[in-house]
Design a protein around this motif. Sequence first.
Motif, PDB file in Angstrom:
ATOM      1  N   TYR A   1       0.865  -1.185   0.000  1.00 55.65           N
ATOM      2  CA  TYR A   1       0.000   0.000   0.000  1.00 55.65           C
ATOM      3  C   TYR A   1       0.900   1.233   0.000  1.00 55.65           C
ATOM      4  O   TYR A   1       1.808   1.350   0.819  1.00 55.65           O
ATOM      5  CB  TYR A   1      -0.898  -0.022   1.231  1.00 55.65           C
ATOM      6  CG  TYR A   1      -2.023   0.990   1.220  1.00 55.65           C
ATOM      7  CD1 TYR A   1      -3.324   0.601   0.935  1.00 55.65           C
ATOM      8  CD2 TYR A   1      -1.788   2.330   1.488  1.00 55.65           C
ATOM      9  CE1 TYR A   1      -4.366   1.522   0.927  1.00 55.65           C
ATOM     10  CE2 TYR A   1      -2.821   3.252   1.482  1.00 55.65           C
ATOM     11  CZ  TYR A   1      -4.106   2.839   1.201  1.00 55.65           C
ATOM     12  OH  TYR A   1      -5.127   3.762   1.188  1.00 55.65           O
ATOM     13  N   THR A   2       0.633   2.154  -0.908  1.00 58.04           N
ATOM     14  CA  THR A   2       1.478   3.333  -1.076  1.00 58.04           C
ATOM     15  C   THR A   2       0.624   4.582  -1.217  1.00 58.04           C
ATOM     16  O   THR A   2      -0.432   4.548  -1.859  1.00 58.04           O
ATOM     17  CB  THR A   2       2.358   3.185  -2.335  1.00 58.04           C
ATOM     18  OG1 THR A   2       3.159   2.010  -2.209  1.00 58.04           O
ATOM     19  CG2 THR A   2       3.264   4.387  -2.529  1.00 58.04           C
ATOM     20  N   ILE A   3       1.069   5.670  -0.613  1.00 62.53           N
ATOM     21  CA  ILE A   3       0.481   6.982  -0.875  1.00 62.53           C
ATOM     22  C   ILE A   3       1.434   7.667  -1.851  1.00 62.53           C
ATOM     23  O   ILE A   3       2.620   7.827  -1.557  1.00 62.53           O
ATOM     24  CB  ILE A   3       0.326   7.798   0.418  1.00 62.53           C
ATOM     25  CG1 ILE A   3      -0.498   7.009   1.453  1.00 62.53           C
ATOM     26  CG2 ILE A   3      -0.357   9.133   0.128  1.00 62.53           C
ATOM     27  CD1 ILE A   3      -0.600   7.701   2.809  1.00 62.53           C
ATOM     28  N   TYR A   4       0.924   8.045  -3.011  1.00 59.86           N
ATOM     29  CA  TYR A   4       1.803   8.473  -4.094  1.00 59.86           C
ATOM     30  C   TYR A   4       1.317   9.796  -4.697  1.00 59.86           C
ATOM     31  O   TYR A   4       0.256  10.317  -4.344  1.00 59.86           O
ATOM     32  CB  TYR A   4       1.859   7.388  -5.179  1.00 59.86           C
ATOM     33  CG  TYR A   4       0.577   7.256  -5.970  1.00 59.86           C
ATOM     34  CD1 TYR A   4       0.429   7.889  -7.205  1.00 59.86           C
ATOM     35  CD2 TYR A   4      -0.496   6.521  -5.478  1.00 59.86           C
ATOM     36  CE1 TYR A   4      -0.759   7.789  -7.922  1.00 59.86           C
ATOM     37  CE2 TYR A   4      -1.678   6.409  -6.186  1.00 59.86           C
ATOM     38  CZ  TYR A   4      -1.806   7.059  -7.413  1.00 59.86           C
ATOM     39  OH  TYR A   4      -2.978   6.964  -8.099  1.00 59.86           O
TER      40      TYR A   4
ATOM     41  N   GLY B   1      -5.524  -0.374  -5.032  1.00 62.89           N
ATOM     42  CA  GLY B   1      -5.315  -0.320  -3.585  1.00 62.89           C
ATOM     43  C   GLY B   1      -4.554   0.864  -3.061  1.00 62.89           C
ATOM     44  O   GLY B   1      -4.599   1.128  -1.867  1.00 62.89           O
ATOM     45  N   CYS B   2      -3.829   1.594  -3.900  1.00 58.62           N
ATOM     46  CA  CYS B   2      -3.035   2.726  -3.399  1.00 58.62           C
ATOM     47  C   CYS B   2      -3.867   4.000  -3.348  1.00 58.62           C
ATOM     48  O   CYS B   2      -4.993   4.045  -3.840  1.00 58.62           O
ATOM     49  CB  CYS B   2      -1.804   2.918  -4.274  1.00 58.62           C
ATOM     50  SG  CYS B   2      -0.670   1.510  -4.168  1.00 58.62           S
ATOM     51  N   THR B   3      -3.288   5.034  -2.757  1.00 58.26           N
ATOM     52  CA  THR B   3      -3.972   6.315  -2.610  1.00 58.26           C
ATOM     53  C   THR B   3      -3.113   7.408  -3.228  1.00 58.26           C
ATOM     54  O   THR B   3      -1.934   7.537  -2.897  1.00 58.26           O
ATOM     55  CB  THR B   3      -4.217   6.635  -1.119  1.00 58.26           C
ATOM     56  OG1 THR B   3      -5.168   5.693  -0.594  1.00 58.26           O
ATOM     57  CG2 THR B   3      -4.757   8.038  -0.934  1.00 58.26           C
ATOM     58  N   GLY B   4      -3.711   8.190  -4.126  1.00 59.57           N
ATOM     59  CA  GLY B   4      -2.964   9.240  -4.811  1.00 59.57           C
ATOM     60  C   GLY B   4      -3.407  10.629  -4.404  1.00 59.57           C
ATOM     61  O   GLY B   4      -4.609  10.888  -4.269  1.00 59.57           O
ATOM     62  N   LEU B   5      -2.448  11.517  -4.222  1.00 57.39           N
ATOM     63  CA  LEU B   5      -2.717  12.935  -3.982  1.00 57.39           C
ATOM     64  C   LEU B   5      -2.171  13.735  -5.156  1.00 57.39           C
ATOM     65  O   LEU B   5      -1.264  13.287  -5.858  1.00 57.39           O
ATOM     66  CB  LEU B   5      -2.020  13.418  -2.697  1.00 57.39           C
ATOM     67  CG  LEU B   5      -2.270  12.664  -1.395  1.00 57.39           C
ATOM     68  CD1 LEU B   5      -1.553  13.373  -0.247  1.00 57.39           C
ATOM     69  CD2 LEU B   5      -3.747  12.547  -1.094  1.00 57.39           C
ATOM     70  N   LEU B   6      -2.695  14.920  -5.351  1.00 57.99           N
ATOM     71  CA  LEU B   6      -2.110  15.817  -6.337  1.00 57.99           C
ATOM     72  C   LEU B   6      -0.631  15.997  -6.027  1.00 57.99           C
ATOM     73  O   LEU B   6      -0.229  16.002  -4.859  1.00 57.99           O
ATOM     74  CB  LEU B   6      -2.821  17.166  -6.309  1.00 57.99           C
ATOM     75  CG  LEU B   6      -4.292  17.152  -6.755  1.00 57.99           C
ATOM     76  CD1 LEU B   6      -4.929  18.498  -6.465  1.00 57.99           C
ATOM     77  CD2 LEU B   6      -4.401  16.812  -8.230  1.00 57.99           C
ATOM     78  N   THR B   7       0.192  16.141  -7.049  1.00 62.67           N
ATOM     79  CA  THR B   7       1.637  16.174  -6.850  1.00 62.67           C
ATOM     80  C   THR B   7       2.054  17.205  -5.806  1.00 62.67           C
ATOM     81  O   THR B   7       2.847  16.906  -4.899  1.00 62.67           O
ATOM     82  CB  THR B   7       2.356  16.453  -8.178  1.00 62.67           C
ATOM     83  OG1 THR B   7       2.053  15.391  -9.096  1.00 62.67           O
ATOM     84  CG2 THR B   7       3.862  16.521  -7.982  1.00 62.67           C
ATOM     85  N   GLN B   8       1.539  18.410  -5.899  1.00 65.52           N
ATOM     86  CA  GLN B   8       1.926  19.447  -4.933  1.00 65.52           C
ATOM     87  C   GLN B   8       1.481  19.081  -3.515  1.00 65.52           C
ATOM     88  O   GLN B   8       2.187  19.370  -2.544  1.00 65.52           O
ATOM     89  CB  GLN B   8       1.344  20.808  -5.340  1.00 65.52           C
ATOM     90  CG  GLN B   8       2.022  21.442  -6.548  1.00 65.52           C
ATOM     91  CD  GLN B   8       1.483  20.948  -7.882  1.00 65.52           C
ATOM     92  OE1 GLN B   8       0.763  19.949  -7.943  1.00 65.52           O
ATOM     93  NE2 GLN B   8       1.826  21.646  -8.948  1.00 65.52           N
ATOM     94  N   ASP B   9       0.333  18.432  -3.388  1.00 63.83           N
ATOM     95  CA  ASP B   9      -0.127  17.995  -2.073  1.00 63.83           C
ATOM     96  C   ASP B   9       0.760  16.877  -1.535  1.00 63.83           C
ATOM     97  O   ASP B   9       1.091  16.837  -0.341  1.00 63.83           O
ATOM     98  CB  ASP B   9      -1.575  17.503  -2.145  1.00 63.83           C
ATOM     99  CG  ASP B   9      -2.576  18.639  -2.246  1.00 63.83           C
ATOM    100  OD1 ASP B   9      -2.205  19.793  -1.961  1.00 63.83           O
ATOM    101  OD2 ASP B   9      -3.729  18.368  -2.616  1.00 63.83           O
TER     102      ASP B   9
END
Length: 232
Positions: free
Chosen positions: A187-190, A205-213
């Motif tokens: 599991y990765t936050i990317y 399964g992973c969680t993505g945020l906007l690059t700047q976030d």
Amino acid sequence: MVIDGAFADLGETGDAGRPGHLHRRAFLIGAAAGVGALGLSGCMSSDARLRREAAAFYGPIPEEKFPVPATDIRKVKTQYLRQTVKYASTEAPGTIVVDPANYYVYRIEGEGKATRYGANVGRQGFLWSGEAYVGRKSEWPTWTPPKEMIQRDPRAAKYAGGMPGGPDNPLGARALHLYQNGVYTLYTIYASRYPATIGTNLTSGCTGLLTQDMIHLYDRTPVDTKVIVLPA
């Protein structure tokens, strides 16, 4: 993990009245409509103000190893833009809480507040929940698809030895890798470079945020930080 669609699996005339006479019912309806219009105008103004304030967070980052362009926040719903919000929690400041049901990631700040980021999350069948910790951090990480993904989507096979970090890498500019008892959970936050995916289910399964976030969260998150992934 299928991420951001890089692979299919990788993983917006009424009342009558005398001439010149304003009928009471018409007046009340008109007044109500006026109040509604004012309320809507207020909401729109608040929304526009939030977008103006948030725009400062999502500008270009030219000093990165691979320069990061500005994020087009017009493609992101207002509620998913970075904000400081009220958030009651007994967790220590710095703790990360992933809320996949509502597409948010929180960083507990203490005193009843948290920094809230909009996120994309896993599709049905790829959701995971529980407690973990940041066992490893990486900048412009290499992405290696798991064998299960390669079986589902043969296009990922050419990256079996790892895809080097860069702007086209599914993990983007930063990643927080979650562990339990010394074992990588996968599991990765990317960092996601696709703003339209925020607020959707598309990954394995992973969680993505906007690059700047993601860069903002990464810089404030040391190894061993506690992470709580809520049930979806």
